[in-house]
Write a protein that holds these residues in place. Structure first.
Motif, PDB file in Angstrom:
ATOM      1  N   LEU A  56      30.581  46.374  20.899  1.00  0.00           N
ATOM      2  CA  LEU A  56      31.733  47.267  20.870  1.00  0.00           C
ATOM      3  C   LEU A  56      32.820  46.672  21.746  1.00  0.00           C
ATOM      4  CD1 LEU A  56      30.101  50.814  21.248  1.00  0.00           C
ATOM      5  CD2 LEU A  56      30.262  49.337  19.240  1.00  0.00           C
ATOM      6  N   THR A  57      34.007  46.522  21.183  1.00  0.00           N
ATOM      7  CA  THR A  57      35.105  45.908  21.931  1.00  0.00           C
ATOM      8  C   THR A  57      36.290  46.865  22.003  1.00  0.00           C
ATOM      9  OG1 THR A  57      36.367  44.949  20.092  1.00  0.00           O
ATOM     10  CG2 THR A  57      34.417  43.722  20.861  1.00  0.00           C
ATOM     11  N   GLY A  58      37.213  46.530  22.886  1.00  0.00           N
ATOM     12  CA  GLY A  58      38.488  47.217  22.900  1.00  0.00           C
ATOM     13  C   GLY A  58      39.297  46.802  21.692  1.00  0.00           C
ATOM     14  N   PRO A  59      40.524  47.343  21.534  1.00  0.00           N
ATOM     15  CA  PRO A  59      41.329  47.043  20.344  1.00  0.00           C
ATOM     16  C   PRO A  59      41.701  45.574  20.204  1.00  0.00           C
ATOM     17  CG  PRO A  59      42.602  48.269  21.974  1.00  0.00           C
ATOM     18  CD  PRO A  59      41.185  48.321  22.416  1.00  0.00           C
ATOM     19  N   PRO A 114      41.618  55.164  23.907  1.00  0.00           N
ATOM     20  CA  PRO A 114      41.950  54.928  25.316  1.00  0.00           C
ATOM     21  C   PRO A 114      41.079  55.709  26.291  1.00  0.00           C
ATOM     22  CG  PRO A 114      43.945  55.188  24.024  1.00  0.00           C
ATOM     23  CD  PRO A 114      42.805  55.548  23.127  1.00  0.00           C
ATOM     24  N   ALA A 115      40.749  56.957  25.949  1.00  0.00           N
ATOM     25  CA  ALA A 115      39.935  57.768  26.857  1.00  0.00           C
ATOM     26  C   ALA A 115      38.540  57.170  27.007  1.00  0.00           C
ATOM     27  CB  ALA A 115      39.852  59.201  26.350  1.00  0.00           C
ATOM     28  N   TRP A 116      37.967  56.714  25.878  1.00  0.00           N
ATOM     29  CA  TRP A 116      36.639  56.110  25.933  1.00  0.00           C
ATOM     30  C   TRP A 116      36.678  54.797  26.703  1.00  0.00           C
ATOM     31  CZ3 TRP A 116      34.337  51.581  24.007  1.00  0.00           C
ATOM     32  CH2 TRP A 116      32.949  51.556  24.021  1.00  0.00           C
ATOM     33  N   LEU A 117      37.681  53.965  26.464  1.00  0.00           N
ATOM     34  CA  LEU A 117      37.792  52.696  27.185  1.00  0.00           C
ATOM     35  C   LEU A 117      37.900  52.929  28.684  1.00  0.00           C
ATOM     36  CD1 LEU A 117      40.246  50.829  24.792  1.00  0.00           C
ATOM     37  CD2 LEU A 117      37.814  50.340  25.107  1.00  0.00           C
ATOM     38  N   THR A 118      38.626  53.957  29.069  1.00  0.00           N
ATOM     39  CA  THR A 118      38.732  54.287  30.493  1.00  0.00           C
ATOM     40  C   THR A 118      37.386  54.748  31.032  1.00  0.00           C
ATOM     41  OG1 THR A 118      41.055  54.899  30.268  1.00  0.00           O
ATOM     42  CG2 THR A 118      39.874  55.788  32.174  1.00  0.00           C
ATOM     43  N   LEU A 133      36.482  49.625  30.504  1.00  0.00           N
ATOM     44  CA  LEU A 133      36.779  48.415  29.739  1.00  0.00           C
ATOM     45  C   LEU A 133      38.282  48.300  29.524  1.00  0.00           C
ATOM     46  CD1 LEU A 133      34.234  48.129  26.778  1.00  0.00           C
ATOM     47  CD2 LEU A 133      34.327  46.722  28.839  1.00  0.00           C
ATOM     48  N   GLY A 134      38.802  47.103  29.656  1.00  0.00           N
ATOM     49  CA  GLY A 134      40.170  46.842  29.259  1.00  0.00           C
ATOM     50  C   GLY A 134      40.255  46.689  27.752  1.00  0.00           C
ATOM     51  N   HIS A 178      27.699  44.481  29.836  1.00  0.00           N
ATOM     52  CA  HIS A 178      29.108  44.860  30.002  1.00  0.00           C
ATOM     53  C   HIS A 178      29.883  43.581  30.307  1.00  0.00           C
ATOM     54  CE1 HIS A 178      32.679  46.798  31.761  1.00  0.00           C
ATOM     55  NE2 HIS A 178      32.234  47.958  31.296  1.00  0.00           N
ATOM     56  N   SER A 179      31.037  43.426  29.705  1.00  0.00           N
ATOM     57  CA  SER A 179      31.758  42.150  29.814  1.00  0.00           C
ATOM     58  C   SER A 179      32.255  41.851  31.225  1.00  0.00           C
ATOM     59  CB  SER A 179      32.939  42.123  28.840  1.00  0.00           C
ATOM     60  OG  SER A 179      33.846  43.183  29.095  1.00  0.00           O
ATOM     61  N   THR A 180      32.172  42.817  32.135  1.00  0.00           N
ATOM     62  CA  THR A 180      32.522  42.515  33.525  1.00  0.00           C
ATOM     63  C   THR A 180      31.401  41.766  34.239  1.00  0.00           C
ATOM     64  OG1 THR A 180      31.699  44.682  34.223  1.00  0.00           O
ATOM     65  CG2 THR A 180      34.056  44.492  33.753  1.00  0.00           C
ATOM     66  N   SER A 181      30.271  41.604  33.574  1.00  0.00           N
ATOM     67  CA  SER A 181      29.142  40.880  34.151  1.00  0.00           C
ATOM     68  C   SER A 181      29.494  39.416  34.363  1.00  0.00           C
ATOM     69  CB  SER A 181      27.930  40.978  33.221  1.00  0.00           C
ATOM     70  OG  SER A 181      26.897  40.118  33.636  1.00  0.00           O
ATOM     71  N   ASP A 182      28.830  38.775  35.308  1.00  0.00           N
ATOM     72  CA  ASP A 182      29.012  37.339  35.555  1.00  0.00           C
ATOM     73  C   ASP A 182      28.332  36.487  34.485  1.00  0.00           C
ATOM     74  OD1 ASP A 182      30.414  37.903  37.867  1.00  0.00           O
ATOM     75  OD2 ASP A 182      28.632  37.807  39.148  1.00  0.00           O
ATOM     76  N   ILE A 183      27.528  37.107  33.644  1.00  0.00           N
ATOM     77  CA  ILE A 183      26.763  36.391  32.627  1.00  0.00           C
ATOM     78  C   ILE A 183      27.453  36.557  31.272  1.00  0.00           C
ATOM     79  CG2 ILE A 183      24.538  36.266  31.440  1.00  0.00           C
ATOM     80  CD1 ILE A 183      23.294  37.387  34.017  1.00  0.00           C
ATOM     81  N   GLY A 184      27.601  35.466  30.544  1.00  0.00           N
ATOM     82  CA  GLY A 184      28.238  35.503  29.236  1.00  0.00           C
ATOM     83  C   GLY A 184      27.369  36.166  28.188  1.00  0.00           C
ATOM     84  N   LEU A 185      27.957  36.461  27.044  1.00  0.00           N
ATOM     85  CA  LEU A 185      27.268  37.208  25.999  1.00  0.00           C
ATOM     86  C   LEU A 185      26.044  36.469  25.480  1.00  0.00           C
ATOM     87  CD1 LEU A 185      27.079  39.560  24.034  1.00  0.00           C
ATOM     88  CD2 LEU A 185      28.762  38.410  22.581  1.00  0.00           C
TER      89      LEU A 185
END
Length: 525
Positions: free
Chosen positions: A452-455, A477-481, A485-486, A502-509
């Motif tokens: 699941l990604t942002g727009p 926007p409410a869900w992303l907040t 997630l940006g 979560h993409s804020t992780s230091d580990i790539g997908l």
């Protein structure tokens, strides 16, 4: 010739039947055996929460469960009295108002409702669906013995109508109840508070339509010299259950005596009543110390017996098999190593133990448990946090460094190890467009991983395609907040709607998926 299948399930209750349906959804052929000839005639668990209904919704059974639960759709709240005839709604206390307010928010957090659907009504729905979808469902067939080695499980099965035969399976799911012969054969000990109370459920038929017309209740607490306990609505018209302590003399009470007892606690001396059955049961907390042993996995009551408040045991059982089914499928397909299966106990045991422990804080018969709620004296908790905000401590997910989710209020915020927050993808809700088809972020889970990604998904399109992971961008926007997630962020969703990364992780997908599956992930050119 010995039959060989990927998964053998023993136990045809809620846990076993749901496991069979989830495995079928994953493309895994399972055989389910149950020693009884039909599903249980006892109402047992009745309140299936939103999280359980999300599982049924994912199996395209939402409408069938809604139809099955329709007779009790208007039966809400709790009564109290010396008899059912004189029972009244309790005085609303501040504690109860606070509890009502918390429960009122739960509908906003899920695409599925909570329903009253007695287990004896739900299980036939699940069985019919499993058989219609090609699952091999074999009732009146008992597993009498089994052995396991590094290659699989060999079971001796005894049908009621023919000679015993052998079946070989890669894995065995033991959903065979709190007295699980499989758990006992494996020598797995249990921990917890143990025995709490002896209880007795009396199922009966009596037309109480007029008596309850203006007080349609879920549960009714009774305090009467003859017997104290609670009435339970089964169909809201002529099927009911009275749950009480297994009082002295109950073992020798004859049929006329039971009918007279029911007339007394109902409060109608000339009531035409038929006793349908009596079921003694133990209120207890027993949690298996291990939920897995080799190629055998415990689920439902076989893994955790607990008091029945809010059908905690049945709802926990559904969560068990929702967690286990996709992992078994991944290993059987060869996309994950067998080490992934170790995360079943790692994830489910702490949650089941905590749930059983909490459910055991009020002991006694069902009426005692209900009274603890209506009086406001019971244990306090946030229902949204308990149902939607649970976080696994460790398992098949990559922590992102944010620390644990709160337990005193709802706030998973898309943390790995928590269920993904709900949002309608089309921007509508049930109030704005009651007849429009709606898809929730929760609905996107399964049968494999989903990103699941942002727009702004340009950052992820090529990588998701190379990994063979479907990508869905969420322009809410409410869900992303809420999930922090940006617009160009992403969440990796497991088949059981749990956030894996979560993409804020230091580990790539790609590395994250390899770690999750404990196996290198193939990348297409």
């Amino acid at each position: 010739m010995t039959e060989r299948v990927p998964v053998l399930i023993t136990g045809g209750g809620v846990a076993g039947l749901t496991a069979a349906l989830l495995l079928q959804q994953q493309g895994v052929a399972a055989v389910l055996v149950e020693k009884h000839a039909r599903t249980s005639p006892q109402p047992k668990a009745r309140r299936f929460n939103q999280r359980s209904n999300e599982v049924f919704r994912s199996l395209s059974l939402g409408d069938a469960v809604a139809e099955a639960s329709a007779p009790l759709a208007s039966f809400n709240g709790m009564l109290a009295g010396t008899t059912l005839a004189d029972a009244q709604w309790p005085e609303i206390t501040e504690a109860m108002r606070a509890s009502f307010a918390k429960h009122a928010t739960m509908g906003e957090r899920s695409p599925a409702p909570s329903v009253l659907c007695p287990q004896n009504v739900l299980e036939p729905v699940l069985r019919d669906a499993a058989e219609a979808r090609g699952v091999s469902v074999r009732f009146a067939t008992e597993l009498v013995s089994f052995t396991q080695d590094d290659t699989g499980v060999t079971a001796e099965l005894r049908p009621a109508d023919r000679e015993p035969y052998r079946l070989e399976a890669e894995y065995l799911i033991a959903a065979d109840g709190s007295r699980s012969p499989i758990r006992e054969a494996l020598g797995i000990p249990r921990s917890g508070y143990g025995h709490l109370a002896d209880n007795l459920d009396i199922a009966f038929r009596a037309d109480l339509t007029e008596l309850v017309r203006d007080k349609r209740f879920n549960l009714c607490t009774i305090e009467n010299p003859a017997a104290s306990g609670a009435f339970v609505s089964v169909n809201g018209t002529d099927r009911w259950l009275f749950s009480t302590s297994d009082f002295p003399g109950s073992a020798t009470l004859d049929e006329p005596g039971w009918r007279e007892l029911l007339r007394t606690v109902v409060g109608v001396p000339d009531l035409d009543v038929e006793v349908l059955g009596r079921m003694p049961w133990e209120s207890a907390m027993h949690v298996a110390d291990r939920f897995a042993h080799g190629r055998v996995f415990l689920a439902g009551d076989a893994a955790h017996a607990m008091p029945p408040m809010a059908a905690a045991g049945a709802n926990t059982a559904i969560a068990d098999v929702h967690n286990l089914a996709w992992k078994l499928a991944a290993v059987l397909r060869g996309t994950a190593s067998a080490a992934l299966l170790d995360t079943y106990h790692l994830e489910r045991y702490p949650i089941a133990y905590a749930t059983a422990e909490f459910s055991s804080l009020v002991s006694g018969h069902l009426g005692t448990m209900v009274k603890s709620v209506t009086s406001g004296e019971g244990p306090r908790f946030d229902p949204s946090a308990a149902v939607f905000g649970v976080q696994y401590d460790a398992g098949a997910f990559i922590p992102d460094g944010r620390g644990p989710a709160p337990v005193d209020h709802y706030g998973p915020a898309g943390r790995p190890g928590t269920r993904v927050p709900h949002a309608w993808l089309d921007g509508t809700d049930a109030t704005d467009a009651p007849d429009a088809p709606r898809v929730s972020t929760v609905d996107l889970a399964g049968p494999g991983f989903v990103l699941l990604t942002g727009p702004d998904d340009r950052r992820w399109t090529a990588e998701a395609d190379a990994l063979g992971v479907p990508l869905v961008h969420v322009d809410n926007p409410a869900w992303l907040t809420e999930v922090e997630l940006g617009d160009d962020g992403a969440l990796l969703l497991r088949p059981d709607a749990v956030v894996a990364w979560h993409s804020t992780s230091d580990i790539g997908l790609r590395d994250a998926m390899s770690r999750l599956l404990t196996s290198p992930v193939a990348v297409s050119a």
